[in-house]
Design a protein around this motif. Structure first.
Motif, PDB file in Angstrom:
ATOM      1  N   VAL A   9       0.817  -1.294   0.150  1.00 27.11           N
ATOM      2  CA  VAL A   9       0.067  -0.163   0.144  1.00 27.11           C
ATOM      3  C   VAL A   9       1.116   1.209  -0.173  1.00 27.11           C
ATOM      4  CG1 VAL A   9      -1.784   1.245   1.218  1.00 27.11           C
ATOM      5  CG2 VAL A   9      -1.839  -1.247   1.228  1.00 27.11           C
ATOM      6  N   ASN A  10       0.586   1.985  -1.108  1.00 26.07           N
ATOM      7  CA  ASN A  10       1.377   3.255  -1.245  1.00 26.07           C
ATOM      8  C   ASN A  10       0.586   4.527  -0.625  1.00 26.07           C
ATOM      9  OD1 ASN A  10       3.177   5.548  -1.935  1.00 26.07           O
ATOM     10  ND2 ASN A  10       3.657   4.548  -4.079  1.00 26.07           N
ATOM     11  N   GLN A  11       0.968   4.960   0.475  1.00 26.84           N
ATOM     12  CA  GLN A  11       0.174   6.047   0.851  1.00 26.84           C
ATOM     13  C   GLN A  11       1.148   7.131   1.621  1.00 26.84           C
ATOM     14  OE1 GLN A  11      -2.591   4.242   3.785  1.00 26.84           O
ATOM     15  NE2 GLN A  11      -4.229   5.473   3.104  1.00 26.84           N
ATOM     16  N   ASN A  12       0.767   8.504   1.318  1.00 30.25           N
ATOM     17  CA  ASN A  12       1.558   9.436   1.810  1.00 30.25           C
ATOM     18  C   ASN A  12       3.230   9.234   1.682  1.00 30.25           C
ATOM     19  OD1 ASN A  12      -0.698  10.293   2.827  1.00 30.25           O
ATOM     20  ND2 ASN A  12      -0.338   9.051   4.891  1.00 30.25           N
ATOM     21  N   GLY A  13       3.416   8.732   0.357  1.00 31.42           N
ATOM     22  CA  GLY A  13       5.040   8.680   0.014  1.00 31.42           C
ATOM     23  C   GLY A  13       5.740   7.507   0.417  1.00 31.42           C
ATOM     24  N   THR A  14       4.947   6.798   1.428  1.00 29.02           N
ATOM     25  CA  THR A  14       5.491   5.585   1.960  1.00 29.02           C
ATOM     26  C   THR A  14       4.796   4.344   1.617  1.00 29.02           C
ATOM     27  OG1 THR A  14       4.386   5.620   3.971  1.00 29.02           O
ATOM     28  CG2 THR A  14       6.507   6.666   4.186  1.00 29.02           C
ATOM     29  N   GLN A  26       3.660  -3.230   3.585  1.00 29.58           N
ATOM     30  CA  GLN A  26       2.867  -4.268   3.219  1.00 29.58           C
ATOM     31  C   GLN A  26       1.573  -4.557   4.369  1.00 29.58           C
ATOM     32  OE1 GLN A  26       4.667  -8.250   3.125  1.00 29.58           O
ATOM     33  NE2 GLN A  26       6.157  -7.522   1.633  1.00 29.58           N
ATOM     34  N   GLU A  27       0.678  -4.874   3.507  1.00 23.82           N
ATOM     35  CA  GLU A  27      -0.747  -4.997   4.224  1.00 23.82           C
ATOM     36  C   GLU A  27      -1.364  -6.628   4.011  1.00 23.82           C
ATOM     37  OE1 GLU A  27      -2.130  -3.692   6.828  1.00 23.82           O
ATOM     38  OE2 GLU A  27      -1.392  -1.618   6.564  1.00 23.82           O
ATOM     39  N   LYS A  28      -1.326  -7.380   4.924  1.00 23.94           N
ATOM     40  CA  LYS A  28      -1.759  -8.893   4.802  1.00 23.94           C
ATOM     41  C   LYS A  28      -3.099  -8.949   4.371  1.00 23.94           C
ATOM     42  CE  LYS A  28       1.801 -12.039   6.297  1.00 23.94           C
ATOM     43  NZ  LYS A  28       2.064 -12.922   7.232  1.00 23.94           N
TER      44      LYS A  28
END
Ligand SMILES: NC(=O)c1ccc[n+]([C@@H]2O[C@H](COP(=O)([O-])OP(=O)(O)OC[C@H]3O[C@@H](n4cnc5c(N)ncnc54)[C@H](OP(=O)(O)O)[C@@H]3O)[C@@H](O)[C@H]2O)c1
Length: 319
Positions: free
Chosen positions: A112-117, A120-122
């Protein structure tokens, strides 16, 4: 000649059909003819027949679903880990390149790409993540071939089936020359109890999650194209580019097939695992940049889905 193992199976049949269509000479062997699970039998058969390439589409998947693998552990380990290792060693001894049908089920979730970071989300079924999937799909990235499997015996929990598939990739790494083609949730236009589009229509209730999926013919085409192009050996994620939610798949089915039934969804993970499933399921998004960079053409998932549903052949009709 190409040697095809597991040609009687769901994936193997598609390889056979496509090889025939391409007029590529091949020989299909079943365990009943040559017990290719035994190293000595396989080695002598390879010495005798001298294939230029071997395709392994054999394995143990568990019927009607992966829960069966939790009981048949010896068969699952033999079919999914020992067999590819046996083939790897036999092929390496005779310098025969080969391809193995691996699976994307060794991953869970997505990046997951959020706020530039990027993290991993399982479990993308979590309500906040599902909302993100729906609202900002571009924030969801797939696992690449360099990511370590996160649904395996090394990163529990996993299903026993997924564990044995991940272990096979690890076991055969560095032995001879091979492609590891990662298939994920096969579907196509032929109604069949192995087809994902048939399965979702037959479940009493549907489990909503997010997945990359593989059109069966697109998958075998891409695998054969990699070999024909002599793309570098190694791991390739082979799904149709993109991902789908089960809810969207159901909406497409309702729109195109207009089934008489109405679809209900499990309320949440807790209900699904309490009532319908025993072992944890893999649901994941795969990145196919490596496949595309190798010059292989494969339709986006929406196009493959729409084509399959618009050309749907119910099981009762002749194929
Ligand atoms: N279907 C899926 O959803 C899916 C998704 C991702 C990856 N895969 C992988 O794709 C491969 C093929 O799957 P499939 O769905 O085509 O399976 P399938 O329909 O069950 O066919 C597998 C074939 O493998 C052979 N085989 C060899 N050893 C076996 C064993 N110990 N137990 C059972 N069969 C054995 C059998 O052929 P003979 O006895 O005739 O030789 C059988 O027809 C497997 O490696 C699987 O892990 C499947």
């Amino acid at each position: 000649m190409i040697l095809l193992l597991g040609a009687t199976g769901y994936v193997g049949q598609a390889f056979g059909d496509e090889l025939r269509r391409r007029k590529t000479p091949f020989t299909a062997v079943s365990r009943a003819q040559v017990d290719y699970t035994r190293f000595d039998a396989l080695l002598s058969f390879l010495r005798e027949t001298k294939p230029i390439f071997l395709i392994n589409s054999a394995g143990y998947t568990g019927k009607p679903n992966v829960d069966a693998c939790e009981i048949a552990k010896a068969d699952t380990l033999a079919g999914n880990t020992m067999l590819p290792l046996t083939i790897a060693n036999a092929c390496a001894a005779l310098k025969i390149p080969w391809g193995h049908v691996s699976s994307g089920c060794i991953f869970s979730g997505a990046k997951v790409n959020q706020n530039g970071t990027v993290r991993q989300e399982k479990n993308l079924a979590r309500p906040d993540l599902m909302e993100l999937v729906e609202k900002i799909p571009s924030s969801i990235q797939g696992f690449t071939e360099t990511d370590e499997p996160n649904f395996s015996f090394r990163q529990m929990p996993c299903s026993f089936y997924s564990g044995t598939k991940a272990l096979a990739e690890e076991a055969i790494a560095g032995i001879g020359e091979s492609y590891l083609w990662r298939l994920r949730i096969p579907f196509d236009e032929f109604d069949n109890n192995r087809n994902y589009l048939s399965k979702v229509q037959r479940y009493p209730k549907v489990y909503n999650n997010v997945n990359s999926i593989s059109h069966r013919r697109d998958f075998v085409n891409a695998c054969l194209d990699l070999w024909e192009r002599r793309a570098p050996f190694g791991i390739y994620n082979v799904t149709n580019p993109g991902f789908v939610t089960t809810r969207h798949v159901i909406e497409w089915i309702e729109k195109i097939l207009k089934p008489a039934r109405r679809f209900e969804f499990w309320a949440n993970d807790e209900e699904f695992y309490r009532v319908a499933a025993k072992t944890p399921r893999s649901n994941c998004v795969m990145d196919v940049s490596k496949l595309l960079a190798a010059g292989v053409k494969i339709r986006p998932v929406e196009e493959a889905l729409e084509h399959s549903l618009k050309n749907w052949i119910p099981e009762t009709q002749p194929k």
